[in-house]
Motif scaffolding. Sequence first.
Motif, mmCIF file in Angstrom:
data_model
loop_
_atom_site.group_PDB
_atom_site.id
_atom_site.type_symbol
_atom_site.label_atom_id
_atom_site.label_comp_id
_atom_site.label_asym_id
_atom_site.label_seq_id
_atom_site.Cartn_x
_atom_site.Cartn_y
_atom_site.Cartn_z
ATOM 1 N N GLU A 73 0.804 -1.225 0.000
ATOM 2 C CA GLU A 73 0.000 0.000 0.000
ATOM 3 C C GLU A 73 0.842 1.283 0.000
ATOM 4 O O GLU A 73 0.444 2.269 -0.638
ATOM 5 N N PRO A 74 1.998 1.319 0.683
ATOM 6 C CA PRO A 74 2.807 2.540 0.642
ATOM 7 C C PRO A 74 3.295 2.927 -0.753
ATOM 8 O O PRO A 74 3.739 4.055 -0.962
ATOM 9 N N THR A 75 3.217 2.019 -1.726
ATOM 10 C CA THR A 75 3.651 2.338 -3.091
ATOM 11 C C THR A 75 2.529 2.946 -3.931
ATOM 12 O O THR A 75 2.747 3.283 -5.097
ATOM 13 N N LEU A 76 1.334 3.083 -3.360
ATOM 14 C CA LEU A 76 0.179 3.526 -4.145
ATOM 15 C C LEU A 76 0.029 5.041 -4.197
ATOM 16 O O LEU A 76 -0.978 5.541 -4.703
ATOM 17 N N GLY A 77 1.001 5.770 -3.670
ATOM 18 C CA GLY A 77 0.939 7.231 -3.720
ATOM 19 C C GLY A 77 -0.077 7.835 -2.787
ATOM 20 O O GLY A 77 -0.636 8.906 -3.070
ATOM 21 N N LEU A 78 -0.327 7.184 -1.667
ATOM 22 C CA LEU A 78 -1.312 7.647 -0.694
ATOM 23 C C LEU A 78 -0.631 8.371 0.457
ATOM 24 O O LEU A 78 0.552 8.171 0.723
ATOM 25 N N SER A 79 -1.410 9.184 1.158
ATOM 26 C CA SER A 79 -0.884 9.819 2.361
ATOM 27 C C SER A 79 -0.835 8.789 3.484
ATOM 28 O O SER A 79 -1.478 7.739 3.406
ATOM 29 N N ASP A 80 -0.077 9.089 4.525
ATOM 30 C CA ASP A 80 0.034 8.155 5.649
ATOM 31 C C ASP A 80 -1.333 7.823 6.236
ATOM 32 O O ASP A 80 -1.591 6.684 6.636
ATOM 33 N N GLY A 81 -2.216 8.814 6.260
ATOM 34 C CA GLY A 81 -3.536 8.591 6.835
ATOM 35 C C GLY A 81 -4.447 7.739 5.963
ATOM 36 O O GLY A 81 -5.451 7.194 6.445
ATOM 37 N N GLU A 82 -4.103 7.613 4.684
ATOM 38 C CA GLU A 82 -4.954 6.864 3.759
ATOM 39 C C GLU A 82 -4.526 5.404 3.608
ATOM 40 O O GLU A 82 -5.293 4.583 3.104
ATOM 41 N N ILE A 83 -3.316 5.073 4.030
ATOM 42 C CA ILE A 83 -2.761 3.741 3.765
ATOM 43 C C ILE A 83 -3.550 2.633 4.466
ATOM 44 O O ILE A 83 -3.875 1.608 3.870
ATOM 45 N N LYS A 84 -3.877 2.846 5.727
ATOM 46 C CA LYS A 84 -4.612 1.817 6.462
ATOM 47 C C LYS A 84 -5.978 1.583 5.833
ATOM 48 O O LYS A 84 -6.418 0.435 5.684
ATOM 49 N N GLY A 85 -6.654 2.668 5.460
ATOM 50 C CA GLY A 85 -7.958 2.532 4.823
ATOM 51 C C GLY A 85 -7.862 1.801 3.492
ATOM 52 O O GLY A 85 -8.733 1.009 3.136
#
Length: 228
Positions: A165-177
């Motif tokens: 998920e960290p490779t998907l270009g998301l913010s830290d707050g969006e990764i868990k979701g």
Amino acid sequence: MSSVALAEELLLLAYDDETGKAIGSRIGLDLGMAAAVLVELALAGRIAYSDGTIMVTDSSPTGGPIADDVLARIASDTPHTPASWVQRLRHGLRDRVLADLCARGVVRDVDETAMGFIHLHRYPTVDASVEAEVRARLGKALSGDDQPDERTAALATLVAAVRMEPTLGLSDGEIKGAHQQLEKIGGGAGFTGSISLEESTIRPSVALVIAALAKAINQALGAAPRWI
């Protein structure tokens, strides 16, 4: 088979476009790519999961060189579990996939020398359209309520299993979701036991293979990162 293999899609997601370096767990990516080749064969109707092992149901070539090599290897070997196959197949697979992507002009091989004799390779993106299509499919799956097609659901499940998920270009707050949504997709497809295979829109033969491979990857990687 698709012109872009699932293993290639995973690799492109995992490599930074500019630096050409892998992000995240290298072992995790290698396991995920090995699983992706097996998923590709399941999608093509060549293998199935039965009695705890991967077995060949149709040995005819698919047209994908890497997938066909793996198919021939499985057909000529004794039965092995999904966990055994992902470990057996991960060695050297990344180099083959990178070489294929270089030959097709998707990425390029930048060979740099350190300390005068150590060769370090980077693979920056040349043709961004391939990865863009992959990210668009995953983005639609993450933001929509509809269950995606077999191939996209399989990719989503592998991304979650490899913890990419960290490779998907998301913010830290969006990764868990995002991880939760990817797992929801896998559940809706019948890969993770959230629904029965009878309710799934994915072929049961494919769902069983993907479920077994996702479980094997999770077991191999051990404890989940803190953001999950």
